[in-house]
Design a protein around this motif. Structure first.
Motif, PDB file in Angstrom:
ATOM      1  N   ALA A  13       0.834  -1.202   0.000  1.00 48.59           N
ATOM      2  CA  ALA A  13       0.000   0.000   0.000  1.00 48.59           C
ATOM      3  C   ALA A  13       0.868   1.251   0.000  1.00 48.59           C
ATOM      4  N   PRO A  14       0.337   2.363  -0.486  1.00 42.89           N
ATOM      5  CA  PRO A  14       1.109   3.614  -0.507  1.00 42.89           C
ATOM      6  C   PRO A  14       1.509   4.056   0.893  1.00 42.89           C
ATOM      7  N   PRO A  15       2.578   4.832   1.006  1.00 48.27           N
ATOM      8  CA  PRO A  15       3.035   5.321   2.310  1.00 48.27           C
ATOM      9  C   PRO A  15       2.019   6.259   2.957  1.00 48.27           C
ATOM     10  N   VAL A  16       2.022   6.283   4.289  1.00 50.74           N
ATOM     11  CA  VAL A  16       1.196   7.218   5.050  1.00 50.74           C
ATOM     12  C   VAL A  16       2.016   7.740   6.218  1.00 50.74           C
ATOM     13  N   HIS A  17       1.773   8.970   6.609  1.00 48.96           N
ATOM     14  CA  HIS A  17       2.429   9.506   7.803  1.00 48.96           C
ATOM     15  C   HIS A  17       1.708   8.960   9.036  1.00 48.96           C
ATOM     16  N   ALA A  18       2.451   8.348   9.922  1.00 47.43           N
ATOM     17  CA  ALA A  18       1.851   7.761  11.128  1.00 47.43           C
ATOM     18  C   ALA A  18       2.938   7.521  12.167  1.00 47.43           C
ATOM     19  N   ASP A  19       2.504   7.360  13.403  1.00 44.70           N
ATOM     20  CA  ASP A  19       3.383   6.950  14.490  1.00 44.70           C
ATOM     21  C   ASP A  19       3.263   5.444  14.675  1.00 44.70           C
ATOM     22  N   VAL A  20       4.329   4.833  15.180  1.00 44.48           N
ATOM     23  CA  VAL A  20       4.337   3.399  15.462  1.00 44.48           C
ATOM     24  C   VAL A  20       4.704   3.209  16.927  1.00 44.48           C
ATOM     25  N   LEU A  21       3.817   2.566  17.673  1.00 46.90           N
ATOM     26  CA  LEU A  21       4.040   2.306  19.092  1.00 46.90           C
ATOM     27  C   LEU A  21       4.490   0.867  19.270  1.00 46.90           C
ATOM     28  N   ILE A  22       5.640   0.697  19.929  1.00 45.05           N
ATOM     29  CA  ILE A  22       6.174  -0.627  20.248  1.00 45.05           C
ATOM     30  C   ILE A  22       6.014  -0.867  21.741  1.00 45.05           C
ATOM     31  N   GLU A  23       5.463  -2.011  22.085  1.00 44.45           N
ATOM     32  CA  GLU A  23       5.384  -2.448  23.485  1.00 44.45           C
ATOM     33  C   GLU A  23       6.015  -3.818  23.584  1.00 44.45           C
ATOM     34  N   GLY A  24       7.108  -3.916  24.331  1.00 42.37           N
ATOM     35  CA  GLY A  24       7.816  -5.180  24.428  1.00 42.37           C
ATOM     36  C   GLY A  24       8.345  -5.593  23.065  1.00 42.37           C
ATOM     37  N   ASP A  25       7.987  -6.804  22.618  1.00 41.44           N
ATOM     38  CA  ASP A  25       8.501  -7.291  21.343  1.00 41.44           C
ATOM     39  C   ASP A  25       7.476  -7.186  20.216  1.00 41.44           C
ATOM     40  N   ILE A  82       4.370  -4.727  17.971  1.00 39.96           N
ATOM     41  CA  ILE A  82       3.800  -3.446  17.582  1.00 39.96           C
ATOM     42  C   ILE A  82       2.442  -3.324  18.253  1.00 39.96           C
ATOM     43  N   ALA A  83       2.273  -2.268  19.029  1.00 48.93           N
ATOM     44  CA  ALA A  83       1.016  -2.081  19.764  1.00 48.93           C
ATOM     45  C   ALA A  83       0.010  -1.281  18.962  1.00 48.93           C
ATOM     46  N   ALA A  84       0.497  -0.334  18.153  1.00 49.02           N
ATOM     47  CA  ALA A  84      -0.435   0.508  17.396  1.00 49.02           C
ATOM     48  C   ALA A  84       0.310   1.207  16.285  1.00 49.02           C
ATOM     49  N   VAL A  85      -0.405   1.477  15.206  1.00 47.40           N
ATOM     50  CA  VAL A  85       0.083   2.307  14.101  1.00 47.40           C
ATOM     51  C   VAL A  85      -1.027   3.305  13.800  1.00 47.40           C
ATOM     52  N   GLY A  86      -0.742   4.614  13.939  1.00 44.45           N
ATOM     53  CA  GLY A  86      -1.818   5.567  13.720  1.00 44.45           C
ATOM     54  C   GLY A  86      -1.395   7.005  13.899  1.00 44.45           C
ATOM     55  N   ALA A  87      -2.361   7.885  13.975  1.00 44.00           N
ATOM     56  CA  ALA A  87      -2.120   9.317  14.112  1.00 44.00           C
ATOM     57  C   ALA A  87      -1.517   9.634  15.476  1.00 44.00           C
ATOM     58  N   ALA A  88      -0.744  10.709  15.518  1.00 41.14           N
ATOM     59  CA  ALA A  88      -0.044  11.085  16.745  1.00 41.14           C
ATOM     60  C   ALA A  88      -1.005  11.303  17.905  1.00 41.14           C
ATOM     61  N   ASP A  89      -2.193  11.857  17.623  1.00 41.27           N
ATOM     62  CA  ASP A  89      -3.108  12.171  18.722  1.00 41.27           C
ATOM     63  C   ASP A  89      -3.798  10.937  19.300  1.00 41.27           C
ATOM     64  N   THR A  90      -3.545   9.783  18.706  1.00 41.15           N
ATOM     65  CA  THR A  90      -4.095   8.534  19.251  1.00 41.15           C
ATOM     66  C   THR A  90      -3.083   7.793  20.116  1.00 41.15           C
ATOM     67  N   MET A  91      -1.868   8.299  20.201  1.00 42.15           N
ATOM     68  CA  MET A  91      -0.797   7.607  20.905  1.00 42.15           C
ATOM     69  C   MET A  91      -0.705   8.074  22.353  1.00 42.15           C
ATOM     70  N   PRO A  92      -0.248   7.204  23.249  1.00 41.96           N
ATOM     71  CA  PRO A  92      -0.132   7.583  24.660  1.00 41.96           C
ATOM     72  C   PRO A  92       0.972   8.612  24.869  1.00 41.96           C
ATOM     73  N   ARG A  93       0.833   9.388  25.916  1.00 38.34           N
ATOM     74  CA  ARG A  93       1.846  10.373  26.274  1.00 38.34           C
ATOM     75  C   ARG A  93       2.842   9.757  27.261  1.00 38.34           C
ATOM     76  N   GLY A  94       4.007  10.373  27.369  1.00 36.13           N
ATOM     77  CA  GLY A  94       5.000   9.954  28.347  1.00 36.13           C
ATOM     78  C   GLY A  94       5.793   8.734  27.943  1.00 36.13           C
ATOM     79  N   VAL A  95       5.690   8.333  26.672  1.00 32.65           N
ATOM     80  CA  VAL A  95       6.438   7.176  26.176  1.00 32.65           C
ATOM     81  C   VAL A  95       7.748   7.660  25.558  1.00 32.65           C
ATOM     82  N   PRO A  96       8.871   7.008  25.817  1.00 29.57           N
ATOM     83  CA  PRO A  96      10.126   7.403  25.155  1.00 29.57           C
ATOM     84  C   PRO A  96       9.953   7.434  23.637  1.00 29.57           C
ATOM     85  N   VAL A  97      10.547   8.453  23.021  1.00 28.44           N
ATOM     86  CA  VAL A  97      10.298   8.724  21.596  1.00 28.44           C
ATOM     87  C   VAL A  97      11.584   8.618  20.791  1.00 28.44           C
ATOM     88  N   VAL A  98      11.489   7.978  19.637  1.00 26.61           N
ATOM     89  CA  VAL A  98      12.507   8.079  18.587  1.00 26.61           C
ATOM     90  C   VAL A  98      11.917   8.978  17.509  1.00 26.61           C
TER      91      VAL A  98
END
Length: 486
Positions: free
Chosen positions: A23-35, A37-53
């Motif tokens: 599929a074509p590329p999309v701008h999104a954040d990727v949340l990793i929890e442990g080993d 992928i917990a979520a892929v989506g818009a920044a405003d759907t992601m939890p706060r206070g998580v270490p960021v790359v």
């Protein structure tokens, strides 16, 4: 944040996500929890206070699956796997071309088994013993293991220069059954090579029956990739039908000038076959191949470079023609003086390489020989060469198509249910790519050079490449099939 101590939760923020599906590329954040992928989506759907790359300016993609390697022993000897993680690879398919490290204990190795490394690595009497060693001392990458028919022959037969007898076939069946029970994904053959060249179609089918309960796949280095490639393809398809197995056509190529352009014919044959049985292929983006030194290859190559030589070490990194002139010998005499030896053969046409790489069934595989002293540059640069040459510079492949070939397509063909896609629930094998800068630096003259533009590589949620070097993390796993192979 330290990459060596990756936190349990990590947010890859602001990147351009290419999810591995095509599929074509999309701008999104990727949340990793442990080993995972917990979520892929818009920044405003992601939890706060998580270490960021900070992934702004980077492509975020699934970790690359190297669908054709000879890394069986290298995983144990060099677990950081720098040649692979530096080009974004997070999983490797081992045991190709009929050659696997196990099951075999042997001090004197016939070629091509020595392409896997020194005899000291061949210390595993069962496939399970090798897998246990990988689990006890994991590498930086995941492993998708195949068992090699040539290895089974060498382990079972005192004379491989003939067809196997009934009791030897039974012995190989038992070894293959043990390997499949232990976790092998299937069997590979390499009837191009001397230890397996005398194996008949029926021998391969009879041995391969041991993997039918597991619905394993059948990967093959064809008997001939030159003038007689069509009957070789037809034999492989026959074996696949007899075993009810997907056929993987290894490093599909057309060798020698007389066969340049014939990829249109062979790919049409595979397209036709795919309507009747499961097939696929792997390939790499170079017009040269590499294996043991053979006169038949020298004679159809436009150029041959020596990668190593036990008989004449001074030949390493030099052209066969120059060494031959120095020694004052004919072709056969030069071969005998250099052997055992390895070589790179320039015998493919760029148009064929491009056509094969573009085929919808084509995965990407390095096919590198990691212990060669002057290796083919594909060991260090295959995946980044695709991204530089075929995607950015020449526009042969869209970015999302190239990444699909490297990720989701390979995961589907090898039956990996939770790899190859950036979706919630999948394992967190992830690569961050500088798409405008990514490039292979390995060349035929200087092949041991890490790629540029691979910014981060995560395997099972842990960072294994920080953009400059391997981090020392060794989170690789021996992967398991998900049911039968699709």
């Amino acid at each position: 944040m330290s990459d060596r101590a990756t936190p349990d939760r990590l947010l890859l923020a602001g990147g351009l996500v290419v999810d591995g599906s095509g599929a074509p590329p999309v701008h999104a954040d990727v949340l990793i929890e442990g080993d995972r992928i917990a979520a892929v989506g818009a920044a405003d759907t992601m939890p706060r206070g998580v270490p960021v790359v900070d992934a702004r300016g980077y492509v975020v993609a699934p970790g690359f699956i190297d669908s054709h390697t000879h890394d069986d022993g290298y995983l144990l000897a060099h677990p950081d796997m720098t040649p692979k993680v530096s080009q974004g690879i997070t999983s490797v398919v081992t045991g190709n071309c009929g050659v696997s490290l196990a099951p075999l204990v042997r001090e004197h190795l016939p070629q091509p088994l020595d392409l896997l490394g020194p005899p000291s690595l061949f210390r595993f009497p069962t496939f399970a013993a090798w897998l246990e060693a990988l689990r006890a001392t994991p590498a930086a990458v995941n492993v998708i293991p195949l068992v090699g028919h040539t290895t089974l022959r060498v382990a079972t037969m005192t004379d491989t220069q003939r067809e196997a007898e009934a009791h030897e076939i039974e012995g190989m069946q038992a070894l293959l059954a043990e390997a499949m029970d232990a976790g092998a994904f299937g069997m590979s053959t390499g009837t191009f090579y001397p230890p397996a060249a005398h194996a008949s179609t029926d021998e391969i089918v009879q041995i391969g029956k041991a993997m039918r309960p597991h619905r394993g796949l059948y990967a093959t280095h064809l008997r001939d990739e030159a003038d007689h490639i069509v009957p070789a393809i037809e034999e492989a398809l026959e074996i696949g039908r007899a075993l009810d197995a997907r056929v993987v056509f290894s490093h599909h190529k057309l060798a020698g000038g007389r066969n340049h352009g014939r990829s249109a014919e062979t790919l049409a044959l595979l397209d036709k076959a795919s309507k009747l049985q499961p097939v696929c292929l792997d390939c790499h983006p170079y017009p040269a191949t590499s294996t043991m030194l053979r006169i038949d290859r020298v004679r159809i190559a436009s150029r041959t470079m020596i990668t190593w030589s036990s008989g004449y070490p001074a030949a390493q990194g030099r052209d066969f023609a120059d060494v031959q002139a120095e020694l004052g010998l004919d072709d056969q005499g030069t071969l005998e003086r250099l052997s055992p030896a390895g070589a790179i053969y320039f015998l493919m046409d760029e148009a064929d390489v491009e056509r094969i790489m573009s085929h919808p069934m084509g995965m990407v595989g390095t096919d590198g020989l990691p212990f060669d002293r002057h290796p083919h540059p594909r060991q260090w640069g295959t995946f980044t060469r695709v991204l530089r040459s075929l995607v950015r510079e020449r526009g042969v492949l869209p970015l999302e198509t190239a990444i699909h070939k490297m990720t989701g397509l390979a995961a589907r063909y090898y039956g990996l249910a939770d790899r190859g896609r950036l979706v919630a629930g999948h394992k967190a094998d992830v690569v961050l790519i500088d798409a405008e800068r990514v490039t292979d630096r390995a060349t035929f003259e200087q092949p041991i050079q890490a790629s540029e533009g691979i910014h981060r590589v995560f395997v099972n949620g842990q960072c294994v490449w920080d953009g400059q070097r391997a981090t020392g993390a060794l989170p690789g796993q021996v992967l398991q099939r998900s049911g039968h192979l699709d």
